[in-house]
Design a protein around this motif. Structure first.
Motif, PDB file in Angstrom:
ATOM      1  N   PHE A  69       0.814  -1.208   0.000  1.00  0.00           N
ATOM      2  CA  PHE A  69       0.000   0.000   0.000  1.00  0.00           C
ATOM      3  C   PHE A  69       0.853   1.266   0.000  1.00  0.00           C
ATOM      4  CE2 PHE A  69      -2.442   3.165   2.502  1.00  0.00           C
ATOM      5  CZ  PHE A  69      -3.553   3.273   1.688  1.00  0.00           C
ATOM      6  N   GLY A  70       1.802   1.332   0.915  1.00  0.00           N
ATOM      7  CA  GLY A  70       2.649   2.531   1.054  1.00  0.00           C
ATOM      8  C   GLY A  70       3.164   2.583   2.463  1.00  0.00           C
ATOM      9  N   VAL A  71       4.182   3.407   2.665  1.00  0.00           N
ATOM     10  CA  VAL A  71       4.766   3.498   4.003  1.00  0.00           C
ATOM     11  C   VAL A  71       5.331   4.891   4.221  1.00  0.00           C
ATOM     12  CG1 VAL A  71       7.178   2.798   3.481  1.00  0.00           C
ATOM     13  CG2 VAL A  71       6.169   2.142   5.642  1.00  0.00           C
ATOM     14  N   GLY A  72       5.359   5.331   5.457  1.00  0.00           N
ATOM     15  CA  GLY A  72       6.020   6.602   5.736  1.00  0.00           C
ATOM     16  C   GLY A  72       5.263   7.445   6.721  1.00  0.00           C
ATOM     17  N   SER A  73       5.687   8.700   6.776  1.00  0.00           N
ATOM     18  CA  SER A  73       5.108   9.649   7.720  1.00  0.00           C
ATOM     19  C   SER A  73       4.028  10.475   7.023  1.00  0.00           C
ATOM     20  CB  SER A  73       6.215  10.570   8.227  1.00  0.00           C
ATOM     21  OG  SER A  73       5.645  11.661   8.896  1.00  0.00           O
ATOM     22  N   VAL A  74       2.917  10.684   7.731  1.00  0.00           N
ATOM     23  CA  VAL A  74       1.864  11.539   7.168  1.00  0.00           C
ATOM     24  C   VAL A  74       2.227  13.017   7.333  1.00  0.00           C
ATOM     25  CG1 VAL A  74       0.007   9.865   7.437  1.00  0.00           C
ATOM     26  CG2 VAL A  74       0.504  11.450   9.309  1.00  0.00           C
ATOM     27  N   ASP A  75       3.256  13.275   8.154  1.00  0.00           N
ATOM     28  CA  ASP A  75       3.747  14.648   8.320  1.00  0.00           C
ATOM     29  C   ASP A  75       4.902  14.821   7.321  1.00  0.00           C
ATOM     30  OD1 ASP A  75       4.204  17.149   9.311  1.00  0.00           O
ATOM     31  OD2 ASP A  75       5.316  16.466  11.071  1.00  0.00           O
ATOM     32  N   LEU A  76       4.548  14.773   6.032  1.00  0.00           N
ATOM     33  CA  LEU A  76       5.584  14.576   5.019  1.00  0.00           C
ATOM     34  C   LEU A  76       6.020  15.872   4.325  1.00  0.00           C
ATOM     35  CD1 LEU A  76       3.889  12.861   1.924  1.00  0.00           C
ATOM     36  CD2 LEU A  76       2.689  14.165   3.655  1.00  0.00           C
ATOM     37  N   LYS A  77       7.307  15.863   3.969  1.00  0.00           N
ATOM     38  CA  LYS A  77       7.827  16.957   3.143  1.00  0.00           C
ATOM     39  C   LYS A  77       7.773  16.551   1.671  1.00  0.00           C
ATOM     40  CE  LYS A  77      10.996  19.383   6.169  1.00  0.00           C
ATOM     41  NZ  LYS A  77      11.231  18.874   7.494  1.00  0.00           N
ATOM     42  N   VAL A  78       7.957  15.256   1.421  1.00  0.00           N
ATOM     43  CA  VAL A  78       7.968  14.767   0.032  1.00  0.00           C
ATOM     44  C   VAL A  78       7.254  13.412  -0.052  1.00  0.00           C
ATOM     45  CG1 VAL A  78       9.427  14.124  -1.946  1.00  0.00           C
ATOM     46  CG2 VAL A  78      10.239  15.858  -0.341  1.00  0.00           C
ATOM     47  N   LEU A  79       6.460  13.251  -1.117  1.00  0.00           N
ATOM     48  CA  LEU A  79       5.902  11.938  -1.445  1.00  0.00           C
ATOM     49  C   LEU A  79       6.731  11.361  -2.592  1.00  0.00           C
ATOM     50  CD1 LEU A  79       3.690   9.673  -1.580  1.00  0.00           C
ATOM     51  CD2 LEU A  79       2.436  11.167  -3.147  1.00  0.00           C
ATOM     52  N   PHE A  80       7.346  10.199  -2.378  1.00  0.00           N
ATOM     53  CA  PHE A  80       8.067   9.513  -3.447  1.00  0.00           C
ATOM     54  C   PHE A  80       7.121   8.480  -4.068  1.00  0.00           C
ATOM     55  CE2 PHE A  80      11.459  11.283  -0.965  1.00  0.00           C
ATOM     56  CZ  PHE A  80      12.440  11.571  -1.898  1.00  0.00           C
ATOM     57  N   VAL A  81       7.107   8.449  -5.395  1.00  0.00           N
ATOM     58  CA  VAL A  81       6.231   7.490  -6.080  1.00  0.00           C
ATOM     59  C   VAL A  81       7.058   6.614  -7.012  1.00  0.00           C
ATOM     60  CG1 VAL A  81       4.201   7.196  -7.554  1.00  0.00           C
ATOM     61  CG2 VAL A  81       4.297   9.137  -5.985  1.00  0.00           C
ATOM     62  N   ASP A 165      -1.864  14.841   1.166  1.00  0.00           N
ATOM     63  CA  ASP A 165      -1.706  16.253   0.831  1.00  0.00           C
ATOM     64  C   ASP A 165      -0.211  16.650   0.787  1.00  0.00           C
ATOM     65  OD1 ASP A 165      -2.365  18.842   0.271  1.00  0.00           O
ATOM     66  OD2 ASP A 165      -2.811  19.399   2.344  1.00  0.00           O
ATOM     67  N   PRO A 166       0.578  15.944  -0.040  1.00  0.00           N
ATOM     68  CA  PRO A 166       2.026  16.211  -0.054  1.00  0.00           C
ATOM     69  C   PRO A 166       2.344  17.589  -0.627  1.00  0.00           C
ATOM     70  CG  PRO A 166       1.449  14.784  -1.882  1.00  0.00           C
ATOM     71  CD  PRO A 166       0.196  14.964  -1.074  1.00  0.00           C
ATOM     72  N   PRO A 167       3.284  18.331  -0.019  1.00  0.00           N
ATOM     73  CA  PRO A 167       3.643  19.623  -0.589  1.00  0.00           C
ATOM     74  C   PRO A 167       4.539  19.492  -1.823  1.00  0.00           C
ATOM     75  CG  PRO A 167       4.805  19.251   1.500  1.00  0.00           C
ATOM     76  CD  PRO A 167       3.944  18.054   1.268  1.00  0.00           C
ATOM     77  N   LEU A 168       5.075  18.275  -2.028  1.00  0.00           N
ATOM     78  CA  LEU A 168       6.069  18.054  -3.077  1.00  0.00           C
ATOM     79  C   LEU A 168       6.062  16.560  -3.436  1.00  0.00           C
ATOM     80  CD1 LEU A 168       8.439  19.579  -4.412  1.00  0.00           C
ATOM     81  CD2 LEU A 168       9.780  19.138  -2.361  1.00  0.00           C
ATOM     82  N   ILE A 169       6.232  16.280  -4.750  1.00  0.00           N
ATOM     83  CA  ILE A 169       6.231  14.868  -5.173  1.00  0.00           C
ATOM     84  C   ILE A 169       7.488  14.590  -5.983  1.00  0.00           C
ATOM     85  CG2 ILE A 169       5.001  13.114  -6.556  1.00  0.00           C
ATOM     86  CD1 ILE A 169       2.387  14.592  -5.967  1.00  0.00           C
TER      87      ILE A 169
END
Ligand code: URA
Length: 238
Positions: A69-81, A165-169
Motif C-alpha cells: 500500500f505505502g509506508v512513511g510519515s503523514v507529516d511529510l515533506k515529500v511523497l516519493f512514487v 496532501d504532499p507539498p512536493l512529489i
C-alpha cells in the motif's frame, strides 16, 4: 534517580507542557491541531488500506502475496512514487525494501529525508507485476505494469494523494513519471525538470520532480550524478 524523584520530575514536566499548551491557546495558537491532522490522515489511510486489501480489480491480484500500500510519515515533506512492488516488497508488504529500496533510503537521507519521520513512499501499482504470476516465489520474475493495470490502481494512489496532501512529489523512473504526468517522454527528457502536478480530485497543484529509479542506478552508476543534481533541486523546495 529514585522512583519517587523520577515520578515527580515527570509530573513537573507534564505540568509545564500543559501550561505551555494553555498559554499558546490563549494567544490563538492551536498547537494540538497538527497532531489531530496527522491522526485524521492515518485513520483515513488505514480505512483506504482496508478497503483495497484483497482488491481484485486487475490481474495483478492473481499472483501477489501481499498488497504493498505505502509506508512513511503523514507529516511529510515529500511523497516519493515508484513503479510497483518487486519480489521483496511482495513478500513483506512494504515498498522499496529490497536493494533499490536501501539505495532510496540513502538518497533520501542525503537530503534530510527519512521514511520514518518526514517522507512517504508509494507506488503507481500496489501489487507485484510478474512475468509468470504462477511463480510468486521466483526471484527475477518482474515486469513493468501494463497501462490497464496502472489505470485500475489509479484510484488508490489518487486517494492517497488527497489524504496525504504532499507539498512536493518526486517520481522514480520512467513508468511512474509517464503515468503521473500523462506523458510519453522518456525519463532522460523528464528527469530534473519541475512540473506542476494537479491533484486528481481536489485540483490542488504542487511541484513534481521526476528522477531516475534507484534500480537504474544499481545497473548504471553513471546516473548517480544526475540523481544527486535532482536531489539538490528537491532540497531547495522544502
Ligand atoms: N521498485 C519500485 O518501483 N517500487 C518498489 O516498491 C520496489 C521497487
Amino acid at each position: 534517580m529514585s522512583g519517587d524523584s523520577g515520578k515527580n520530575e515527570l509530573l513537573e514536566l507534564t505540568r509545564q507542557l500543559k501550561n505551555a499548551v494553555e498559554t499558546a491557546q490563549l494567544f490563538g495558537e492551536d498547537v494540538l491541531k497538527p497532531a489531530q491532522n496527522d491522526q485524521d490522515k492515518n485513520k483515513k489511510l488505514e480505512e483506504l488500506y482496508r478497503k483495497y486489501d484483497g482488491c481484485l480489480m486487475c490481474p495483478l491480484s492473481e499472483g501477489r502475496v501481499k498488497i504493498v500500500f505505502g509506508v512513511g510519515s503523514v507529516d511529510l515533506k515529500v511523497l516519493f512514487v515508484g513503479e510497483g512492488p518487486g519480489y521483496d516488497e511482495d513478500k513483506q508488504g512494504f515498498p522499496f525494501v529490497g536493494k533499490a529500496g536501501q539505495l532510496l533510503d540513502k538518497i533520501m537521507q542525503s537530503i534530510g529525508l527519512d521514511r520514518k519521520t518526514n517522507a512517504y513512499i508509494a507506488n503507481i501499482v500496489k501489487c507485484h507485476p510478474m512475468t509468470d504470476p504462477t511463480k510468486p516465489e521466483m526471484r527475477g520474475n518482474d515486469r513493468a505494469p501494463q497501462p490497464s493495470e496502472i489505470l485500475a490502481c489509479k484510484e488508490i494512489l489518487d486517494q492517497q494523494i488527497e489524504i496525504l496532501d504532499p507539498p512536493l512529489i518526486c517520481v522514480l523512473g520512467a513508468t511512474a513519471a509517464r503515468a503521473m504526468l500523462n506523458s510519453s517522454e522518456g525519463i532522460t527528457a523528464l528527469r530534473g525538470r519541475l512540473f506542476d502536478f494537479k491533484f486528481p480530485k481536489s485540483g490542488k497543484t504542487v511541484p513534481l520532480l521526476p528522477t531516475y529509479h534507484p534500480a537504474a542506478l544499481l545497473r548504471n552508476e553513471l546516473l548517480k550524478k544526475d540523481v544527486w543534481q535532482d536531489m539538490k533541486l528537491l532540497r531547495t523546495l522544502f
